[in-house]
Write an enzyme that holds these catalytic residues in place. Structure first.
Site, PDB file in Angstrom:
ATOM      1  N   GLU A 270       3.297  13.449  10.967  1.00  0.00           N
ATOM      2  CA  GLU A 270       3.921  14.249   9.897  1.00  0.00           C
ATOM      3  C   GLU A 270       2.890  14.286   8.780  1.00  0.00           C
ATOM      4  O   GLU A 270       2.656  13.266   8.131  1.00  0.00           O
ATOM      5  CB  GLU A 270       5.197  13.574   9.380  1.00  0.00           C
ATOM      6  CG  GLU A 270       6.136  13.037  10.435  1.00  0.00           C
ATOM      7  CD  GLU A 270       6.965  14.085  11.097  1.00  0.00           C
ATOM      8  OE1 GLU A 270       6.866  15.261  10.684  1.00  0.00           O
ATOM      9  OE2 GLU A 270       7.688  13.752  12.036  1.00  0.00           O
ATOM     10  N   CYS A 304       6.356  15.911   0.611  1.00  0.00           N
ATOM     11  CA  CYS A 304       5.579  16.766   1.504  1.00  0.00           C
ATOM     12  C   CYS A 304       6.183  18.157   1.603  1.00  0.00           C
ATOM     13  O   CYS A 304       5.490  19.139   1.841  1.00  0.00           O
ATOM     14  CB  CYS A 304       5.513  16.126   2.878  1.00  0.00           C
ATOM     15  SG  CYS A 304       7.146  15.786   3.558  1.00  0.00           S
ATOM     16  N   GLU A 406      -3.232  20.831  -1.224  1.00  0.00           N
ATOM     17  CA  GLU A 406      -2.007  20.112  -1.579  1.00  0.00           C
ATOM     18  C   GLU A 406      -2.287  19.269  -2.819  1.00  0.00           C
ATOM     19  O   GLU A 406      -3.162  18.397  -2.802  1.00  0.00           O
ATOM     20  CB  GLU A 406      -1.582  19.211  -0.414  1.00  0.00           C
ATOM     21  CG  GLU A 406      -0.283  18.481  -0.675  1.00  0.00           C
ATOM     22  CD  GLU A 406       0.057  17.505   0.446  1.00  0.00           C
ATOM     23  OE1 GLU A 406      -0.805  16.687   0.810  1.00  0.00           O
ATOM     24  OE2 GLU A 406       1.194  17.566   0.951  1.00  0.00           O
TER      25      GLU A 406
HETATM   26  P1  NAD Z   1      -2.468   8.748   3.104  1.00  0.00           P
HETATM   27  O1  NAD Z   1      -2.851   9.532   4.287  1.00  0.00           O
HETATM   28  O2  NAD Z   1      -3.486   8.505   2.045  1.00  0.00           O
HETATM   29  O3  NAD Z   1      -1.976   7.297   3.528  1.00  0.00           O
HETATM   30  C1  NAD Z   1      -0.892   7.116   4.418  1.00  0.00           C
HETATM   31  C2  NAD Z   1      -1.047   5.785   5.120  1.00  0.00           C
HETATM   32  O4  NAD Z   1      -2.205   5.819   5.944  1.00  0.00           O
HETATM   33  C3  NAD Z   1      -1.239   4.600   4.178  1.00  0.00           C
HETATM   34  O5  NAD Z   1      -0.507   3.518   4.687  1.00  0.00           O
HETATM   35  C4  NAD Z   1      -2.731   4.345   4.254  1.00  0.00           C
HETATM   36  O6  NAD Z   1      -3.095   3.015   3.948  1.00  0.00           O
HETATM   37  C5  NAD Z   1      -3.006   4.678   5.708  1.00  0.00           C
HETATM   38  N1  NAD Z   1      -4.384   5.039   6.022  1.00  0.00           N
HETATM   39  C6  NAD Z   1      -5.272   5.699   5.240  1.00  0.00           C
HETATM   40  N2  NAD Z   1      -6.439   5.876   5.921  1.00  0.00           N
HETATM   41  C7  NAD Z   1      -6.276   5.320   7.149  1.00  0.00           C
HETATM   42  C8  NAD Z   1      -7.101   5.185   8.302  1.00  0.00           C
HETATM   43  N3  NAD Z   1      -8.344   5.658   8.330  1.00  0.00           N
HETATM   44  N4  NAD Z   1      -6.602   4.567   9.387  1.00  0.00           N
HETATM   45  C9  NAD Z   1      -5.341   4.096   9.386  1.00  0.00           C
HETATM   46  N5  NAD Z   1      -4.512   4.181   8.320  1.00  0.00           N
HETATM   47  C10 NAD Z   1      -4.969   4.798   7.223  1.00  0.00           C
HETATM   48  O7  NAD Z   1      -1.187   9.450   2.506  1.00  0.00           O
HETATM   49  P2  NAD Z   1      -0.372   9.051   1.189  1.00  0.00           P
HETATM   50  O8  NAD Z   1      -1.205   9.397   0.002  1.00  0.00           O
HETATM   51  O9  NAD Z   1       0.141   7.674   1.339  1.00  0.00           O
HETATM   52  O10 NAD Z   1       0.881  10.040   1.288  1.00  0.00           O
HETATM   53  C11 NAD Z   1       0.859  11.342   0.802  1.00  0.00           C
HETATM   54  C12 NAD Z   1       0.596  12.318   1.916  1.00  0.00           C
HETATM   55  O11 NAD Z   1       1.576  12.162   2.921  1.00  0.00           O
HETATM   56  C13 NAD Z   1       0.689  13.765   1.481  1.00  0.00           C
HETATM   57  O12 NAD Z   1      -0.342  14.502   2.079  1.00  0.00           O
HETATM   58  C14 NAD Z   1       2.032  14.214   2.038  1.00  0.00           C
HETATM   59  O13 NAD Z   1       2.154  15.594   2.260  1.00  0.00           O
HETATM   60  C15 NAD Z   1       2.092  13.431   3.299  1.00  0.00           C
HETATM   61  N6  NAD Z   1       3.490  13.312   3.757  1.00  0.00           N
HETATM   62  C16 NAD Z   1       3.897  14.069   4.831  1.00  0.00           C
HETATM   63  C17 NAD Z   1       5.228  14.012   5.248  1.00  0.00           C
HETATM   64  C18 NAD Z   1       5.733  14.852   6.386  1.00  0.00           C
HETATM   65  O14 NAD Z   1       6.832  14.594   6.847  1.00  0.00           O
HETATM   66  N7  NAD Z   1       4.993  15.834   6.859  1.00  0.00           N
HETATM   67  C19 NAD Z   1       6.119  13.175   4.597  1.00  0.00           C
HETATM   68  C20 NAD Z   1       5.665  12.430   3.524  1.00  0.00           C
HETATM   69  C21 NAD Z   1       4.342  12.499   3.117  1.00  0.00           C
HETATM   70  O1  6OD Z   2      14.651  13.200   5.128  1.00  0.00           O
HETATM   71  C1  6OD Z   2      14.006  14.106   5.654  1.00  0.00           C
HETATM   72  O2  6OD Z   2      14.499  14.953   6.348  1.00  0.00           O
HETATM   73  C2  6OD Z   2      12.573  14.208   5.378  1.00  0.00           C
HETATM   74  N1  6OD Z   2      11.889  14.952   6.222  1.00  0.00           N
HETATM   75  C3  6OD Z   2      11.997  13.649   4.337  1.00  0.00           C
HETATM   76  C4  6OD Z   2      10.627  13.845   4.042  1.00  0.00           C
HETATM   77  C5  6OD Z   2      10.163  13.469   2.861  1.00  0.00           C
HETATM   78  C6  6OD Z   2       8.785  13.716   2.554  1.00  0.00           C
HETATM   79  O3  6OD Z   2       8.272  13.455   1.537  1.00  0.00           O
END
Ligand code: NAD
Ligand code: 6OD
Length: 502
Positions: A270, A304, A406
């Site tokens: 995701e 997200c 983003e």
């Molecule tokens: P991030 O990718 O920086 O980090 C997410 C996790 O990955 C953290 O636990 C981090 O420590 C780990 N990580 C980072 N680099 C890594 C590597 N090389 N190997 C393994 N693990 C690693 O994301 P964030 O800043 O924590 O979250 C924000 C992002 O998440 C935004 O881009 C947002 O859109 C996305 N997001 C997507 C969804 C979805 O459902 N599509 C939901 C929530 C957040």
């Molecule tokens: O609860 C949900 O359906 C969902 N997709 C939450 C995602 C949150 C992202 O920031």
């Protein structure tokens, strides 16, 4: 936007910074190296704890524990027994909801109302929903004819994949983690979770709940740390991890996918989004302002599914911009514990620098700043927090990075359009494909547009409304696979084809 007046409730003082340890094999343990890092509260920058920093050694311990539990106590339970334990975990979260709310608020700065009414209850629900799914999932079976006339029964059984690596972000920590841990455990897997370094609280607390519920040691393990060269990367490289589920940034997903290629391990992703809102001239304006206002500013824009590009049909455009400005001006920021607070801070000073970089870019690109664009003046202790103003731009040049990247902050660009085809083309003009929200009274058009936008989820006259049993995931660079309800089973279990000659 209004600031807290003198005399409004202030954040709970942090009496003593706590220690966040790993949870491995049912016990809370520090790193062998003794390494820790600081966790500070986004609303006032208070030090709330020291977090153990894990690496390959702690990941190896956690994977060993998870493999032993998978073969032993967890693997030998019946589905009914697993389901009963998952219900007990859900009840445990609900019983300790106040602790979870406090932990989530301290880690993220999210306002209490959103955490207590949405994120924590949905976290508990994830255990019940997936328990129900696994209890009720049918299996397919075909009666076959054979040349000798005896026949055969050909059916499929579901087996767990093994040990699942779960890597999580900070923007809705419990909800997003349990949405993966729930189906993983329901299918009979065990897990090693790497929470975000920004949100160690609720993953740690869930360890206590697992023990209280009687979940065997080793089923749920947590290793804290960072991503690259730390616990995250170590988890993705450990050969004892059978599949990796990840929520986070698209470029992190690419790094994890490369690691998962070693051993041909399955991934479920995701990822990020650059979502569009489409508002047609016949929309209910009040409903659209409320919906787009939430989509742009909820969780300080750190969702997200949030909407950073808003396209409005020209006859409604001026009126819409004025009404959205009014909506943003009403968002009260301040103590997250104050029920009147509607807007929390960004997760960290580092993330604020990134968001403010986009605020500066907007000015450099010649956009009109309708509201916001800076840092609000707040009284101590919140003056130390990572706050930004909710921000709306118009006149953003079509080639601006503001419309491509983003931002993950409380901001959006509002842009006029003239035709339905143009609106769809604008919505699809992005590498991402997570969600779109469509506002119109014409349901035939709503359906037409929903079919043509390249996204995983299209909302009509709504936003962030989803039954946990429906599929969720992103198209294009926003993800791989679908999770939710029975769709999660595709990733968390392995179908085995069994053919019995009668
Ligand atoms: P991030 O990718 O920086 O980090 C997410 C996790 O990955 C953290 O636990 C981090 O420590 C780990 N990580 C980072 N680099 C890594 C590597 N090389 N190997 C393994 N693990 C690693 O994301 P964030 O800043 O924590 O979250 C924000 C992002 O998440 C935004 O881009 C947002 O859109 C996305 N997001 C997507 C969804 C979805 O459902 N599509 C939901 C929530 C957040
Ligand atoms: O609860 C949900 O359906 C969902 N997709 C939450 C995602 C949150 C992202 O920031």
């Amino acid at each position: 936007m209004s600031s807290p007046a003198a005399g409004t409730p202030v954040a709970q003082p942090v009496t003593a910074p706590r220690e966040f340890r790993h949870f491995i094999n049912g016990e809370f343990v520090a790193s062998a190296s003794g390494k820790t890092f600081e966790k500070r509260r986004p609303s006032d920058h208070a030090l709330i704890g020291q977090v153990s920093e894990g690496g390959p050694a702690e990941i190896a311990l956690a994977v060993d524990a998870a493999r032993a539990a998978r073969r032993g106590p967890w693997g030998s339970l019946t589905v009914e027994q697993r389901v009963a334990l998952m219900y007990a975990v859900a009840d445990g979260i609900t019983r300790r909801a106040a602790d979870f709310v406090t932990a989530e608020m301290n880690d993220t700065g999210q306002p209490q109302g959103m955490v207590s009414h949405a994120f924590i209850p949905r976290g508990a629900a994830n255990f019940k929903i997936f328990a129900d799914v696994i209890k009720n999932v049918p299996t397919e079976c075909f009666e076959m004819e054979t040349p000798d006339g005896r026949g055969a029964l050909n059916y499929a059984v579901r087996n767990p994949k093994g040990v699942i690596g779960v890597i999580c972000p900070w923007n809705a920590p419990l909800l997003l983690m349990t949405w993966k841990v729930g189906p993983a455990l329901a299918c009979g897997n065990t897990v090693v979770v790497k929470p975000s370094e920004e949100s160690p609280g609720t993953a740690t607390l869930l360890g206590e709940v697992m023990n209280e519920a009687g979940v065997p040691p080793g089923v749920y393990n947590v290793v804290h740390g960072f991503g690259p060269d730390s616990a995250g990367e170590a988890l993705t490289r450990h050969p004892g991890i059978d599949a990796i589920t990840f929520t986070g940034e698209t470029r992190t997903g690419a790094a994890i996918m490369a690691a998962a290629a070693q051993g041909i391990r399955d991934v479920s992703f995701e990822l990020g989004g650059k979502n569009a809102g489409l508002v047609f001239a016949d929309a209910d304006l009040d409903a659209a302002i409320d919906g787009i206002g939430r989509a742009a500013f909820l969780n300080c824009g750190q969702i997200c599914l949030g909407t950073e590009r808003v396209y409005v049909e020209r006859p409604l455009y001026a009126c819409f911009v004025a009404a959205l400005r009014e909506h943003a001006s009403q968002l009260k920021c301040g103590d997250p514990a104050d029920p009147a607070t509607k807007l929390g801070p960004l997760i960290s000073h580092e993330h604020r620098e990134k968001v403010l970089g986009y605020y500066r870019l907007a000015v450099a690109d010649g956009a009109t700043v309708v509201i916001g664009g800076g840092v609000p003046a707040l009284a101590a202790p919140f003056s130390q927090g990572s706050w930004v103003e909710p921000t709306i731009w118009t006149d953003v040049p079509a080639n601006s990075r503001l419309l491509r990247e983003e931002i993950f902050g409380p901001c959006c660009a509002v842009i006029p359009f003239d035709t339905e085809d143009e609106a769809i083309a604008l919505a699809n003009d992005t590498e991402y494909g997570l969600s779109t929200t469509i506002w119109t009274r014409d349901l035939a058009r709503a359906h037409r547009v929903a079919k043509r936008v390249d996204v995983g989820i299209a909302w009509v006259n709504s936003w962030f409304l989803r039954d946990l049993r429906t599929p969720f995931g992103g198209a294009k660079a926003s993800g791989i696979g679908r999770e939710g309800g029975v769709h999660s089973l595709e990733f968390y279990s392995e179908l085995r084809n069994v053919c019995v000659k009668l």
